[in-house]
Design an enzyme around this catalytic site. Structure first.
Site, mmCIF file in Angstrom:
data_model
loop_
_atom_site.group_PDB
_atom_site.id
_atom_site.type_symbol
_atom_site.label_atom_id
_atom_site.label_comp_id
_atom_site.label_asym_id
_atom_site.label_seq_id
_atom_site.Cartn_x
_atom_site.Cartn_y
_atom_site.Cartn_z
ATOM 1 N N ASP A 1 0.824 -1.211 0.000
ATOM 2 C CA ASP A 1 0.000 0.000 0.000
ATOM 3 C C ASP A 1 0.855 1.257 0.000
ATOM 4 O OD1 ASP A 1 -2.843 -0.544 0.011
ATOM 5 O OD2 ASP A 1 -2.558 -1.531 1.927
ATOM 6 N N LEU A 2 1.849 1.289 0.863
ATOM 7 C CA LEU A 2 2.664 2.494 1.016
ATOM 8 C C LEU A 2 3.430 2.825 -0.264
ATOM 9 C CD1 LEU A 2 3.986 1.774 4.614
ATOM 10 C CD2 LEU A 2 2.251 3.452 3.960
#
Length: 405
Positions: free
Chosen positions: A178-179
């Site tokens: 996600d990051l």
């Protein structure tokens, strides 16, 4: 009604972002843009908002905000708006007309049903930069699938690389898929802004989490492309450098990172291991990689002879890479972390103080800004709808009674 331009010195001041993101990848992208000065209008579902508002406990002390939500939503203005309804879509388009950037992370095709997809908006706003962050991108056989961090780590190969040899595959301990997707999305938006500056033309930034995961396979991905062999799990060891791993000490564990042959020679001479320098199995990094288990077993006995603190003191004096394995309590008490300003205090609308992890980008002339704490749900709805599209009290009350805002 156009609002006055910002007087901020941050690099993206004067730009506006219409934020249709939730959970982590999209909000990470938008928070970076917000920290760099962009004004952000975060659209949330009436009554519930961003899913992560419910990812609790824990909550931030003195507030109702989950720690998860607080981590990626500072410098944003929260507007509750039901974009699934025609009235909400009309309001969204009026707000987008005054924005430079849209960022969204809905499943492919969802926003087009509401007239808010890239194709529909580009016809009316050709200068609009539109960033979509999804699990698998806008095209390809998996485009319609939902994307979640753990399944992307699994599909993208990183789980096959993580964990002890012969043990169970492991995901990374933070939602790194996600990051990275959020950060790659921000990079794409910044590139699109530069193009728009030169041409006036907007464009679609298409970010797929699986794509970004493949991109950050880095040396492991390249090792595979070079040899055509699946890398094996090595636990805390490095595939290309030995010794570069975790060792047990007399009282704990530590990381020893010896990145080249001169450093290995310095290590051996300092700690009475000169004989290893005459052994062909130890003389070069290539040889040490080939004889990984022998090198590991030999040094493991040496490292167990003293405490972690003793080793850190000695190795740092020799400028040999090393580190204790810090808990988060250790990290946030570390004098270097404190000196670099890696966390920041902000005041929530409730009056409670919030301690947040700071933005790591250091700009000498146009520093990042911390203008406002993560917002309460719908905190800015009335203000934004009044300032931007002249909705009076009666109109807002009517929309609110219908659940549209």
């Amino acid at each position: 009604m156009q609002t006055p331009a910002s007087t901020s010195k941050a690099p993206l001041s004067g730009l506006r972002v219409f934020d249709l993101t939730r959970v982590l990848a999209g909000p990470t992208c938008v928070q970076m843009l917000a920290d760099l000065g962009a004004e952000v209008i975060k659209i949330e579902k009436p009554g519930s908002g961003d899913d992560t508002r419910g990812f609790a406990p824990p909550v931030m002390p003195g507030t109702r905000e989950s720690a998860y939500f607080a981590g990626t939503n500072r410098n944003k203005q929260s507007v509750t708006l039901d974009i699934s309804r025609p009235e909400g879509q009309a309001i969204a388009r009026k707000l987008i007309a005054q924005c430079d950037i849209v960022v969204e992370n809905f499943k492919v095709g969802t926003l087009s049903k509401y007239g808010l997809g890239y194709t529909e908006l580009h016809q009316h706003f050709p200068g609009l930069i539109y960033c979509s962050i999804t699990g698998f991108g806008q095209t390809g056989p998996y485009a319609s699938r939902p994307g979640y961090d753990s399944l992307i780590q699994a599909m993208g190969g990183v789980m096959s690389l993580t964990g002890e040899p012969g043990g169970m595959p492991q995901k990374v301990g933070v939602p790194i898929a996600d990051l990275f997707a959020g950060l790659y999305g921000c990079i794409g938006v910044l590139a699109a802004l530069r193009h728009k500056e030169r041409t006036g033309q907007g464009q679609h930034v298409d970010i797929g989490m699986l794509d970004t995961n493949v991109a950050w396979l880095a040396n492991q991905g390249m090792n595979f492309l070079a040899k055509g062999e699946n890398p094996t799990r090595l636990g805390n060891q490095h595939p290309n450098i030995v010794p570069y791993q975790v060792f047990a000490t007399k009282d704990d564990f530590m990381v020893l990172s010896i990145g080249n042959d001169p450093t290995f020679e310095r290590f051996c001479r300092e700690f009475g291991l000169d004989a290893l320098l005459q052994d062909k199995r130890f003389m070069t990094n290539a040889a040490r990689v080939e004889n990984r288990q022998l090198v590991t077993d030999t040094l493991a006995e040496v490292l167990k002879s003293h405490t972690t603190g003793w080793w850190i003191e000695k190795l740092e004096a020799l400028k040999i890479g090393c580190s204790p394995i810090n808990t988060l309590a250790d990290v946030f008490a570390d004098p270097h972390v404190i000196a670099r300003g890696n966390f920041v205090e902000m005041t929530h609308t409730s009056g409670a103080a919030m301690t947040l992890i700071a933005n790591p980008v250091r700009l000498s002339e146009t520093p990042v800004e911390y203008r406002s704490a993560p917002p309460a749900l719908g905190e800015h709805t009335d203000d934004i709808l009044t300032r931007f599209i002249d909705l009076d009290d009666s109109s807002r009350d009517n929309l609110r009674s219908q659940g549209i805002i």
